[in-house]
Each structure stands twice: as C-alpha cells, then as structure tokens.
Design a protein around this motif. Sequence first.
Motif, mmCIF file in Angstrom:
data_model
loop_
_atom_site.group_PDB
_atom_site.id
_atom_site.type_symbol
_atom_site.label_atom_id
_atom_site.label_comp_id
_atom_site.label_asym_id
_atom_site.label_seq_id
_atom_site.Cartn_x
_atom_site.Cartn_y
_atom_site.Cartn_z
ATOM 1 N N THR A 137 0.823 -1.207 0.000
ATOM 2 C CA THR A 137 0.000 0.000 0.000
ATOM 3 C C THR A 137 0.855 1.253 0.000
ATOM 4 O OG1 THR A 137 -1.759 -1.193 1.171
ATOM 5 C CG2 THR A 137 -1.845 1.208 1.202
ATOM 6 N N ALA A 138 1.912 1.264 0.795
ATOM 7 C CA ALA A 138 2.800 2.426 0.814
ATOM 8 C C ALA A 138 3.398 2.670 -0.572
ATOM 9 C CB ALA A 138 3.903 2.226 1.851
ATOM 10 N N ARG A 139 3.799 1.599 -1.238
ATOM 11 C CA ARG A 139 4.331 1.743 -2.598
ATOM 12 C C ARG A 139 3.275 2.319 -3.536
ATOM 13 N NH1 ARG A 139 7.085 -4.271 -2.832
ATOM 14 N NH2 ARG A 139 9.163 -3.716 -2.050
ATOM 15 N N ARG A 140 2.047 1.832 -3.419
ATOM 16 C CA ARG A 140 0.988 2.303 -4.308
ATOM 17 C C ARG A 140 0.659 3.762 -4.037
ATOM 18 N NH1 ARG A 140 -3.293 0.315 -7.537
ATOM 19 N NH2 ARG A 140 -3.532 2.043 -8.989
ATOM 20 N N PHE A 141 0.580 4.142 -2.762
ATOM 21 C CA PHE A 141 0.304 5.535 -2.430
ATOM 22 C C PHE A 141 1.391 6.448 -2.993
ATOM 23 C CE2 PHE A 141 -2.369 4.857 1.718
ATOM 24 C CZ PHE A 141 -3.374 4.273 0.966
ATOM 25 N N ALA A 142 2.657 6.044 -2.837
ATOM 26 C CA ALA A 142 3.757 6.857 -3.346
ATOM 27 C C ALA A 142 3.708 6.955 -4.866
ATOM 28 C CB ALA A 142 5.093 6.285 -2.888
ATOM 29 N N ALA A 143 3.391 5.844 -5.522
ATOM 30 C CA ALA A 143 3.297 5.845 -6.981
ATOM 31 C C ALA A 143 2.185 6.757 -7.473
ATOM 32 C CB ALA A 143 3.073 4.423 -7.493
ATOM 33 N N ASP A 174 14.317 0.336 6.742
ATOM 34 C CA ASP A 174 15.209 0.955 5.758
ATOM 35 C C ASP A 174 15.045 0.310 4.381
ATOM 36 O OD1 ASP A 174 16.199 2.601 7.739
ATOM 37 O OD2 ASP A 174 17.998 1.401 8.095
ATOM 38 N N ALA A 175 14.924 -1.008 4.361
ATOM 39 C CA ALA A 175 14.740 -1.712 3.087
ATOM 40 C C ALA A 175 13.412 -1.347 2.445
ATOM 41 C CB ALA A 175 14.821 -3.223 3.310
ATOM 42 N N ALA A 176 12.372 -1.219 3.260
ATOM 43 C CA ALA A 176 11.067 -0.836 2.729
ATOM 44 C C ALA A 176 11.115 0.562 2.132
ATOM 45 C CB ALA A 176 10.017 -0.915 3.834
ATOM 46 N N ALA A 177 11.754 1.490 2.852
ATOM 47 C CA ALA A 177 11.846 2.864 2.356
ATOM 48 C C ALA A 177 12.619 2.916 1.041
ATOM 49 C CB ALA A 177 12.524 3.745 3.405
ATOM 50 N N ALA A 178 13.684 2.145 0.947
ATOM 51 C CA ALA A 178 14.468 2.122 -0.285
ATOM 52 C C ALA A 178 13.648 1.591 -1.456
ATOM 53 C CB ALA A 178 15.716 1.269 -0.081
ATOM 54 N N SER A 179 12.775 0.652 -1.198
ATOM 55 C CA SER A 179 11.971 0.078 -2.271
ATOM 56 C C SER A 179 10.858 1.012 -2.716
ATOM 57 C CB SER A 179 11.366 -1.257 -1.819
ATOM 58 O OG SER A 179 10.281 -1.074 -0.926
ATOM 59 N N ILE A 180 10.486 1.959 -1.857
ATOM 60 C CA ILE A 180 9.420 2.909 -2.201
ATOM 61 C C ILE A 180 9.958 4.048 -3.052
ATOM 62 C CG2 ILE A 180 7.813 4.607 -1.226
ATOM 63 C CD1 ILE A 180 7.517 2.645 1.185
ATOM 64 N N GLY A 181 11.167 4.524 -2.717
ATOM 65 C CA GLY A 181 11.762 5.592 -3.515
ATOM 66 C C GLY A 181 12.014 6.842 -2.693
ATOM 67 N N ASP A 182 11.980 7.992 -3.350
ATOM 68 C CA ASP A 182 12.354 9.246 -2.703
ATOM 69 C C ASP A 182 11.230 9.857 -1.875
ATOM 70 O OD1 ASP A 182 14.858 9.100 -3.883
ATOM 71 O OD2 ASP A 182 14.206 10.202 -5.670
ATOM 72 N N ASN A 183 10.005 9.581 -2.220
ATOM 73 C CA ASN A 183 8.868 10.282 -1.634
ATOM 74 C C ASN A 183 8.378 9.592 -0.365
ATOM 75 O OD1 ASN A 183 7.421 12.633 -1.979
ATOM 76 N ND2 ASN A 183 5.749 11.659 -3.085
ATOM 77 N N VAL A 184 9.292 9.333 0.581
ATOM 78 C CA VAL A 184 8.954 8.548 1.761
ATOM 79 C C VAL A 184 9.744 9.034 2.965
ATOM 80 C CG1 VAL A 184 10.692 6.794 1.202
ATOM 81 C CG2 VAL A 184 8.759 6.184 2.677
ATOM 82 N N MET A 236 -5.042 -17.576 -2.954
ATOM 83 C CA MET A 236 -4.914 -16.521 -1.966
ATOM 84 C C MET A 236 -4.769 -15.167 -2.657
ATOM 85 S SD MET A 236 -2.393 -18.318 0.846
ATOM 86 C CE MET A 236 -2.555 -16.949 2.017
ATOM 87 N N GLY A 237 -5.118 -14.124 -1.929
ATOM 88 C CA GLY A 237 -4.925 -12.790 -2.459
ATOM 89 C C GLY A 237 -3.469 -12.375 -2.406
ATOM 90 N N GLN A 238 -3.136 -11.355 -3.189
ATOM 91 C CA GLN A 238 -1.804 -10.764 -3.173
ATOM 92 C C GLN A 238 -1.881 -9.394 -2.490
ATOM 93 O OE1 GLN A 238 1.031 -12.358 -4.161
ATOM 94 N NE2 GLN A 238 -0.372 -14.098 -4.401
ATOM 95 N N PRO A 239 -0.826 -8.992 -1.785
ATOM 96 C CA PRO A 239 -0.861 -7.704 -1.090
ATOM 97 C C PRO A 239 -1.235 -6.538 -2.005
ATOM 98 C CG PRO A 239 1.052 -8.953 -0.398
ATOM 99 C CD PRO A 239 0.430 -9.725 -1.530
ATOM 100 N N GLU A 240 -0.796 -6.596 -3.254
ATOM 101 C CA GLU A 240 -1.114 -5.509 -4.187
ATOM 102 C C GLU A 240 -2.606 -5.394 -4.451
ATOM 103 O OE1 GLU A 240 3.014 -6.637 -4.363
ATOM 104 O OE2 GLU A 240 1.188 -7.846 -4.600
ATOM 105 N N GLU A 241 -3.324 -6.507 -4.353
ATOM 106 C CA GLU A 241 -4.773 -6.467 -4.558
ATOM 107 C C GLU A 241 -5.478 -5.769 -3.396
ATOM 108 O OE1 GLU A 241 -5.926 -10.250 -7.231
ATOM 109 O OE2 GLU A 241 -4.917 -10.796 -5.348
#
Length: 249
Positions: free
Chosen positions: A22-28, A44-54, A214-219
């Motif tokens: 969800t954080a990735r989707r919101f940032a995108a 730290d790893a999560a923030a790096a995967s999201i990008g600059d806007n975090v 099963m569902g995927q987190p992106e869904e």
Amino acid sequence: MGQLHGKNALVTGATSGIGLATARRFAAEGAHVFITGRRQEALDAAAASIGDNVTAVRGDVSKLEDLDQLIEAIQAHGGGLDVLMANAGGGGFAPLGAITPEQFAETFDGNVGGTLFTVQKALPVLNDGAAIVLVGSTAATAGTPAFGVYAASKAAIRSFGRTWAAELVGRKIRVNTVIPGPTHTPGVEGLAPTPADTQGLLDTLTSTVPMGRMGQPEEIANVALFLAGDQSSFMTGAEIFVDGGAQQL
C-alpha cells in the motif's frame, strides 16, 4: 497526475505485506508517504523500495512514546496528513484452553490499542476531509478454531470504523475498513508452527477461498487506494471485503 498527488499519507506496519504494498501504491500515486515498522533494517529496506517520496519512522504502535515521535515527524514535514492507513498488527494461533494473559495483551495492545492510539494521536495533524483506512480481517466473522483472540481484535477494529466515522463526519473525515481475506504475506507464512508446515497452511487457507487462490498484497493495496482517494468520496463507515468470495459465497 496520480490520485494522491500532493497529499501526505501514513501507513503503519509498512515493512512487508499489505502495508508495504500500500505504501508503494500511495507513493506511486503521488503521495508523500510516512511509514512505520519496529525493525530498523526492515524499515530501511522498505523505504528504499518505495523511492524518494517517503519518510521512515521506526516505532511500535503499541507504545505511546513511539507514536508521539511519529506525529512529531509528520508535523515537522508540514502539510498535515490527508490519508491514514492503520495497518500495523498481528496475531497467532492458540486454542481457548491455551490462551495466556501475555498473548491476549500483546494481540490487543498491538491490534486494538495500536489502531486506537494511532488514530487518536493523529487527530491534530489530520486535515479536514482526510481519509482513514482501517484494516480488518475475515477472521472476525469466520469462527476459525484457535484464532479467537486475533479474530476478536479485528472485530473491534470494525466497530471502531463505524464509531469513528460518526464522530469525525463533522470534519468531513471519512473512515472505512478494508477486510482482507487469506492473503499471501510473510506474516501469514509466519503463522505456521515450523517452516515445514508453511505450505500446508497456505493450502488450507486457499481451500477456503471460492476463487481458488490466496490474495496478493497488491490487490488489497488497490482497494486501500480507492478508499483513500476521491473515488470513494461518498463512503464512510463502510467495509469492503477483498477475500476472493470467502465471506460472500
């Protein structure tokens, strides 16, 4: 221009699974996203995967001092908060006769207390017209053996959603609840007693879903985005099941 362009969003428990997706989707979609997690390395790893806007703020939602530090970081950034997704939480299996006071307290402090005090502490920085997204679970209505404490904690979340929607409607703050069904996340895999039991657990969960998977987190993140944005502008106090039909068919 994204659906959340220029907005500030907070996602708690965002180091993996539904929270991270969800954080990735919101940032995108253009939001500046604040994320929380208890483990600095994972955060730290999560923030790096999201990008600059975090902005990543280490903390445990069951600890009020950590929530205070989180709100201070949001205030320092400026612009208030337009979206709050209270996602942090967890639980485990224990039959009625084996539930301990420690397990009960840990689950309710994290899931119920963490959600309550995250929203309460955020009230001064929530902008009028903001969207709050709570995260429930189909476990609250499924009656799964040995999952009673977790299920009860998620039933409380659903109740909060109704009450807070009524309390905050004067500020045009909408409160809705997304209800994931069995979703393939590290947290779900962690419910297995041993790594050798993981596939058996996943197979059992899959067997409860009419869609056969099963569902995927992106869904789940897709629906969280809908509830966070203007497309759900006439919704409050509602719940949306994202469960492959598990509670509907």
